[in-house]
Motif scaffolding. Structure first.
Motif, short mmCIF file in Angstrom:
data_model
loop_
_atom_site.label_atom_id
_atom_site.label_comp_id
_atom_site.label_asym_id
_atom_site.label_seq_id
_atom_site.Cartn_x
_atom_site.Cartn_y
_atom_site.Cartn_z
N SER A 107 -53.17 -13.05 -15.82
CA SER A 107 -52.80 -11.69 -16.21
C SER A 107 -53.06 -11.41 -17.69
CB SER A 107 -51.32 -11.42 -15.90
OG SER A 107 -50.45 -11.91 -16.91
N PRO A 115 -50.81 -0.71 -14.64
CA PRO A 115 -50.36 -1.80 -13.78
C PRO A 115 -51.56 -2.37 -13.01
CG PRO A 115 -49.04 0.17 -13.44
CD PRO A 115 -50.20 0.55 -14.31
N GLN A 130 -49.49 -11.25 -7.20
CA GLN A 130 -48.36 -10.86 -8.03
C GLN A 130 -48.78 -9.60 -8.81
OE1 GLN A 130 -46.98 -13.75 -10.93
NE2 GLN A 130 -44.89 -12.99 -10.76
N GLU A 131 -47.93 -8.60 -8.80
CA GLU A 131 -48.20 -7.36 -9.51
C GLU A 131 -47.65 -7.45 -10.93
OE1 GLU A 131 -46.92 -3.92 -7.30
OE2 GLU A 131 -47.69 -4.77 -5.44
N PHE A 132 -48.37 -6.83 -11.88
CA PHE A 132 -47.98 -6.85 -13.28
C PHE A 132 -47.94 -5.45 -13.85
CE2 PHE A 132 -49.23 -11.10 -12.47
CZ PHE A 132 -48.51 -11.90 -13.35
N VAL A 133 -46.98 -5.18 -14.70
CA VAL A 133 -46.87 -3.92 -15.43
C VAL A 133 -47.89 -3.91 -16.56
CG1 VAL A 133 -45.35 -2.48 -16.86
CG2 VAL A 133 -44.42 -3.75 -14.92
N GLU A 134 -48.03 -5.05 -17.20
CA GLU A 134 -49.00 -5.26 -18.27
C GLU A 134 -49.22 -6.76 -18.39
OE1 GLU A 134 -46.71 -5.34 -22.44
OE2 GLU A 134 -46.64 -3.39 -21.48
N PRO A 138 -44.73 -9.48 -15.27
CA PRO A 138 -44.81 -9.23 -13.83
C PRO A 138 -43.78 -8.19 -13.38
CG PRO A 138 -43.76 -11.34 -14.25
CD PRO A 138 -44.19 -10.81 -15.58
N MET A 139 -44.13 -7.45 -12.32
CA MET A 139 -43.20 -6.48 -11.72
C MET A 139 -42.11 -7.22 -10.94
SD MET A 139 -45.51 -3.40 -10.29
CE MET A 139 -46.78 -2.65 -11.28
N GLN A 140 -42.48 -8.36 -10.37
CA GLN A 140 -41.52 -9.18 -9.65
C GLN A 140 -41.75 -10.63 -10.05
OE1 GLN A 140 -44.26 -7.96 -8.02
NE2 GLN A 140 -45.11 -9.70 -6.92
N HIS A 154 -50.52 -2.86 -1.07
CA HIS A 154 -50.28 -1.83 -2.08
C HIS A 154 -51.56 -1.25 -2.64
CE1 HIS A 154 -46.05 -2.41 -1.92
NE2 HIS A 154 -46.15 -3.67 -2.25
#
Length: 189
Positions: A107, A115, A130-134, A138-140, A154
């Motif tokens: 990331s 995101p 894994q999702e990341f805001v920046e 991570p978002m989670q 998603h």
């Protein structure tokens, strides 16, 4: 969980989680890298490549202030090699060893501002995701291991009137090409 540690300089980074042996040496604002692609044999070349990297910087092992190492997911044998080397060096040099998850490390190469999803090919039709805001945020906290279509849910959930709504348009990591092929989304980066 965002990475929150004070980075000492110089810091040696080790990644043996995949098909490439990747090393980095961070000295203040400068990063030197050494990357070698090979499916097997990281253990046989790891310390030679570290020595080459240190020599390029005009340094020796004793100059290291910290060691970062990728903790997975990834190749089980590769991870054992990197973790063992980092732990051994940390103990021998009396320096801290910092573990970084593979997806969080990946990331860090993403641009800020949007995101994004880090997707890593887990083989057998599955992706780590894994999702990341920046970068580094991570978002989670959980890394998911899912079949490809489920891992990309998603990126292409069905919207009203059968139109596709793409919430995340940026995918990075070894699963990015799989995501592009699987979704057919034209605005996917």
């Amino acid at each position: 969980m965002a990475m929150s540690f004070a980075m000492s300089s110089p810091l040696l980074a080790i990644d043996t989680s995949g098909a490439r042996l990747q090393l980095g040496l961070a000295i203040d604002d400068t990063v030197l890298t050494e990357i070698e692609a090979r499916e097997r044999g990281h253990a046989e070349i790891l310390f030679d490549r570290i020595a080459v990297l240190l020599a390029r910087a005009g340094m020796g092992y004793a100059d290291l202030q910290a060691i970062a190492v990728v903790t997975g997911p990834g190749s089980f044998s590769g991870l054992r090699i990197g973790l063992s080397a980092a732990r051994g060096l940390g103990l021998a040099l009396s320096v801290p060893v910092i573990g970084i998850q593979t997806l969080e490390a990946v990331s860090l190469s993403a641009p800020k501002g949007h995101p994004f999803l880090v997707a890593m090919d887990a083989r057998r039709g599955e992706l780590y995701r894994q999702e990341f805001v920046e970068p580094g945020v991570p978002m989670q906290d959980e890394i998911e291991l899912l079949p490809v279509d489920e891992a990309l849910r998603h990126l292409h959930p069905a919207g009203k009137d059968g139109k596709i709504i793409v919430r995340l348009t940026r995918v990075i990591g070894s699963g990015a090409a799989i995501a592009a092929a699987a979704t057919g989304a034209e605005n996917l980066e």
